[in-house]
Design a protein around this motif. Structure first.
Motif, PDB file in Angstrom:
ATOM      1  N   GLY A 223      34.477  34.013  42.293  1.00  0.00           N
ATOM      2  CA  GLY A 223      34.527  35.406  42.731  1.00  0.00           C
ATOM      3  C   GLY A 223      33.438  36.207  42.037  1.00  0.00           C
TER       4      GLY A 223
ATOM      5  N   VAL B  45      39.194  33.275  40.440  1.00  0.00           N
ATOM      6  CA  VAL B  45      37.922  33.954  40.151  1.00  0.00           C
ATOM      7  C   VAL B  45      36.941  32.942  39.552  1.00  0.00           C
ATOM      8  CG1 VAL B  45      36.872  35.980  39.096  1.00  0.00           C
ATOM      9  CG2 VAL B  45      39.310  35.987  39.622  1.00  0.00           C
TER      10      VAL B  45
ATOM     11  N   LYS C  50      37.538  39.903  42.862  1.00  0.00           N
ATOM     12  CA  LYS C  50      36.711  40.586  41.873  1.00  0.00           C
ATOM     13  C   LYS C  50      37.580  40.958  40.677  1.00  0.00           C
ATOM     14  CE  LYS C  50      34.210  44.881  40.935  1.00  0.00           C
ATOM     15  NZ  LYS C  50      33.562  46.091  41.482  1.00  0.00           N
TER      16      LYS C  50
END
Ligand SMILES: [Zn+2]
Length: 380
Positions: free
Chosen positions: A70, A272, A34
């Motif tokens: 992500g 991500v 994240k």
């Protein structure tokens, strides 16, 4: 799950007025890694908002291509209170005008109750320990009550950021080269971020003394880890950095678009966003303890006439600027030399040239910790 855009209301500070935050949310909630990015917590530091405007468009395109792996939370204007601060045609935005002080100081101390909250919940598995710490930080934030527009801003941003693997708080300096602030535990891990952005200096401090936004999320892990034994591993699981995107006047698409591309490639490197970012564009400069960064201050009021530009390599005792007293009765004696006290890189200087005693005039990035730099390390 696709992209969503959320409006997050702040507490109204006066009858008939209401502000809100805007959040771009990419990826599935709970997906890892994240990343949380916010722009211009100091609302007068505009380069960050233009860079995030470009980044949001790049992430929209990546989302349409199915490349978000992500979760990404992007707050493109983190301080609507400060954005409204016009005083006599000048925008300010660094301090809350109702007495709340610097917008990037005195964030909630998430370390305070952490040890008690995780007691009995930690063990030999580092990933489970990280999850327990995040849960405890989330519980601490959930128990805090916003009582003002400012505290509602702080709690809303903290609630979005606290459990991120990556927190990038994007600011700028006054008249400056691009640089980063990190805790020492994240160097050299953050070399990819520094290299992508072409950062000229990485300033490291475990506790700069101001409870800034980035340290709010990175230091609880390291403070708690220091109290645990080797049988209870707890990594520094939140890579939080303050990114100083050059100076306040450096607001151009020609800078912001490549900066956004650099951030995008960094998100690719960290998994991500999918895709190959290619080789790192350049080796990053080395990191420096924040105690080795001299903050040169004005000895008196006057007009500062700089002799050197950001990027200059300076030697101890060299002339940085002259302070001119425009009301000196003898103009031949109106100038006071201002010299640097360390060898190093002239990283930043003040955009505004009319200064008061004690005002910060420049940062010189040396290599040796300075006796003058202890305790509170920020410029304010
Ligand atoms: Zn700032």
């Amino acid at each position: 799950m696709g992209k969503s855009v959320q409006r997050i209301p702040l507490i109204s500070s006066s009858p008939g007025s209401a502000r809100h935050l805007l959040l771009h949310r990419y990826g599935s909630p709970g997906a890892r890694p994240k990343a949380y990015l916010q722009a211009s917590l100091h609302a007068d530091e505009v380069p960050a908002m233009l860079a995030q405007h470009h980044l949001a468009r790049m992430l929209d395109a990546a989302e349409a291509r199915g490349e978000i792996r992500g979760e990404i939370l992007l707050v493109p204007a983190a301080n609507p209170i400060g954005l409204a601060q016009y005083l006599n045609f000048d925008h300010v935005g660094r301090y809350e005008l109702g007495g709340g002080g610097n917008f990037n100081r005195n964030w909630p101390d998430l370390s305070a109750s952490l040890a008690d909250r995780v007691r009995g919940k930690l063990g030999p598995d580092p990933a489970r320990n990280v999850a327990a710490v995040r849960q405890a930080m989330g519980a601490a934030i959930a128990e805090m009550t916003a009582t003002s527009e400012l505290s509602s801003l702080r709690l809303a941003l903290a609630a979005l950021a606290y459990d991120a693997d990556i927190v990038l708080d994007i600011h700028c300096d006054s008249d400056s080269l691009l640089h980063l602030f990190l805790i020492p535990q994240h160097w050299p891990e953050a070399r990819d971020l520094a290299a992508e952005l072409g950062s000229a200096a990485q300033l490291l401090a475990e506790d700069s003394g101001g409870r800034s936004f980035d340290e709010t999320f990175s230091t609880p892990f390291v403070k708690l880890a220091a109290t645990l034994g080797p049988e209870t591993p707890l990594p520094a699981a939140c890579l939080a950095a303050t990114v100083e995107l050059r100076g306040q006047a450096d607001v151009f698409d020609e800078l912001a678009e490549p900066d956004a591309r650099a951030l995008f490639r960094f998100l690719q490197r960290r998994g991500v966003v999918a895709g190959d970012p290619g080789p790192l564009p350049r080796p990053p400069s080395e990191a420096t303890p924040l105690e080795a960064c001299e903050v040169v201050r004005a000895p008196a009021a006057g007009i500062v006439a700089y002799k050197r530009v950001p990027g200059a390599r300076m030697k101890t005792g060299e002339l940085l600027a002259e302070l001119v007293d425009p009301m000196a009765e003898n103009p031949a004696r109106a100038r006071t030399p201002i010299r640097v006290s360390t060898d190093g890189l002239l990283l930043s200087r003040a955009l505004h040239k009319l200064v008061r005693p004690g005002d910060s005039l420049a940062k010189i990035v040396g290599t040796k910790p300075l006796a003058s730099r202890q305790g509170y390390l920020l410029e304010d």
